[in-house]
Design a protein around this motif. Sequence first.
Motif, PDB file in Angstrom:
ATOM      1  N   GLU A   1      -5.784   0.225   2.758  1.00  0.00           N
ATOM      2  CA  GLU A   1      -5.060   1.481   2.547  1.00  0.00           C
ATOM      3  C   GLU A   1      -5.235   2.386   3.750  1.00  0.00           C
ATOM      4  O   GLU A   1      -6.276   3.029   3.928  1.00  0.00           O
ATOM      5  CB  GLU A   1      -5.551   2.173   1.271  1.00  0.00           C
TER       6      GLU A   1
ATOM      7  N   ASP B   1      -5.273   6.760   3.369  1.00  0.00           N
ATOM      8  CA  ASP B   1      -6.387   7.512   2.787  1.00  0.00           C
ATOM      9  C   ASP B   1      -7.342   7.872   3.919  1.00  0.00           C
ATOM     10  O   ASP B   1      -8.289   7.151   4.215  1.00  0.00           O
ATOM     11  CB  ASP B   1      -7.087   6.665   1.729  1.00  0.00           C
TER      12      ASP B   1
ATOM     13  N   THR C   1       0.843  -1.185   0.000  1.00  0.00           N
ATOM     14  CA  THR C   1       0.000   0.000   0.000  1.00  0.00           C
ATOM     15  C   THR C   1       0.877   1.234   0.000  1.00  0.00           C
ATOM     16  O   THR C   1       2.112   1.135   0.072  1.00  0.00           O
ATOM     17  CB  THR C   1      -0.925   0.021   1.234  1.00  0.00           C
ATOM     18  N   LYS C   2       0.265   2.420  -0.056  1.00  0.00           N
ATOM     19  CA  LYS C   2       1.037   3.660  -0.056  1.00  0.00           C
ATOM     20  C   LYS C   2       1.922   3.780   1.172  1.00  0.00           C
ATOM     21  O   LYS C   2       2.983   4.410   1.139  1.00  0.00           O
ATOM     22  CB  LYS C   2       0.085   4.854  -0.131  1.00  0.00           C
TER      23      LYS C   2
ATOM     24  N   ASP D   1       3.828   1.719   2.474  1.00  0.00           N
ATOM     25  CA  ASP D   1       5.121   1.056   2.333  1.00  0.00           C
ATOM     26  C   ASP D   1       6.174   1.966   1.713  1.00  0.00           C
ATOM     27  O   ASP D   1       7.365   1.646   1.736  1.00  0.00           O
ATOM     28  CB  ASP D   1       4.958  -0.221   1.507  1.00  0.00           C
ATOM     29  N   GLU D   2       5.753   3.108   1.174  1.00  0.00           N
ATOM     30  CA  GLU D   2       6.708   4.071   0.627  1.00  0.00           C
ATOM     31  C   GLU D   2       7.448   4.815   1.734  1.00  0.00           C
ATOM     32  O   GLU D   2       8.524   5.374   1.520  1.00  0.00           O
ATOM     33  CB  GLU D   2       5.977   5.065  -0.271  1.00  0.00           C
ATOM     34  N   TYR D   3       6.879   4.822   2.944  1.00  0.00           N
ATOM     35  CA  TYR D   3       7.456   5.585   4.052  1.00  0.00           C
ATOM     36  C   TYR D   3       8.339   4.685   4.916  1.00  0.00           C
ATOM     37  O   TYR D   3       8.015   3.516   5.144  1.00  0.00           O
ATOM     38  CB  TYR D   3       6.344   6.200   4.901  1.00  0.00           C
TER      39      TYR D   3
END
Length: 364
Positions: A80, A83, A3-4, A6-8
């Motif tokens: 997610e 969001d 999910t988003k 995992d970018e952090y």
Amino acid sequence: MLTKGDEYPLHQTPEPMALSGGNRNFYDRYFFNGYSADGSIFFAAALGIYPQLDIMDAAFCVSIDGKQYNLRASKRMGSERLDLTVGPITVTIVEPLEKLRITVAGNDSPVTADITITARHQPIEEPRFIRREGPRLMMDYTRMTQSGDWSGIITVDGQDIDAANCRGTRDRSWGIRQVGASESQPPPAGEFPQFWWLWTPLNFDNHACFFHSNDDGDGVPWNRRGVVDTITGTAEEFEPKAIDLTYHSGSRRIKQVQLETGTGSLSITPRTGDAARTFYMSGLGYLHPVWGHGMDHGEIEVGHDVIALDPAPAIDMTTIHIQALSDAVLTVDGAEHRGVGVVEQLFIGPHATSGLTGIMDPAA
């Protein structure tokens, strides 16, 4: 399951961010409140994330003119977690630990909002809350608490209300506590055999003060701590051995709280005699029979209602958990400081030291 998130660079385990261990009761929550000093408006908001249930829910409530307007929303989040929009309600992290924004877009209720809270001091980390009923882990979570100043506009029934004269508190908590549908086999004593919770975030011009206590049925605290923050960065912790408190007769609502802080004293007088100064936490889903935290309402659901603020309601699960707007006097090294805040109270079951008996029997 990427999910988003995992970018952090925030991973704490080898698992993707969408996973949060094996306990279905894991949650991650935002809470906010705000109020004018004269009590003409009180508002609150919450957003909760339940990764194992794949549910996210949110609520926004406003108390004004003797009524409490409650807007609630729920969605299936598809794992997610970043969001932070549920129906018309969105929480935006403008600057971590400094500034957060809440927006309530147009919806079928009479309430919309675009407001921002700006921190008055560094967040306070409360002691970790761990509680078992026999062998079963009932809660294990951490909370940080922070006072702030509000700005922006809340609109109720076409009336624009400037939040610039409001202060309040926001918190973040995460960990394990009961969420979603009731367990098929609760502990033998029941899910709420006894729970005594007092939380008092207070705002003064040059200080912020917090005190909380979780006590068992004998009145012995199992989690208790206080902090006096000077706003300039100096925070002093205290843990009083005793709380001097009284209830309004015939209710379970606090009339007065007094305690020692180590460098002075704290006296809090809730305005519970005035219904307009009492906020029902069920508006945010706490103990609500339909909109309880983590309940599955399908892909997306939004609901709202308006309730009258009753100075002496029947004692039940929708009215037992409140935040009462309160006046406070903080004495520090002999100097008095006057402020406003809330006394949050949830008293289920007995509390021997203050005279409560039964599950919901009122005070004498």
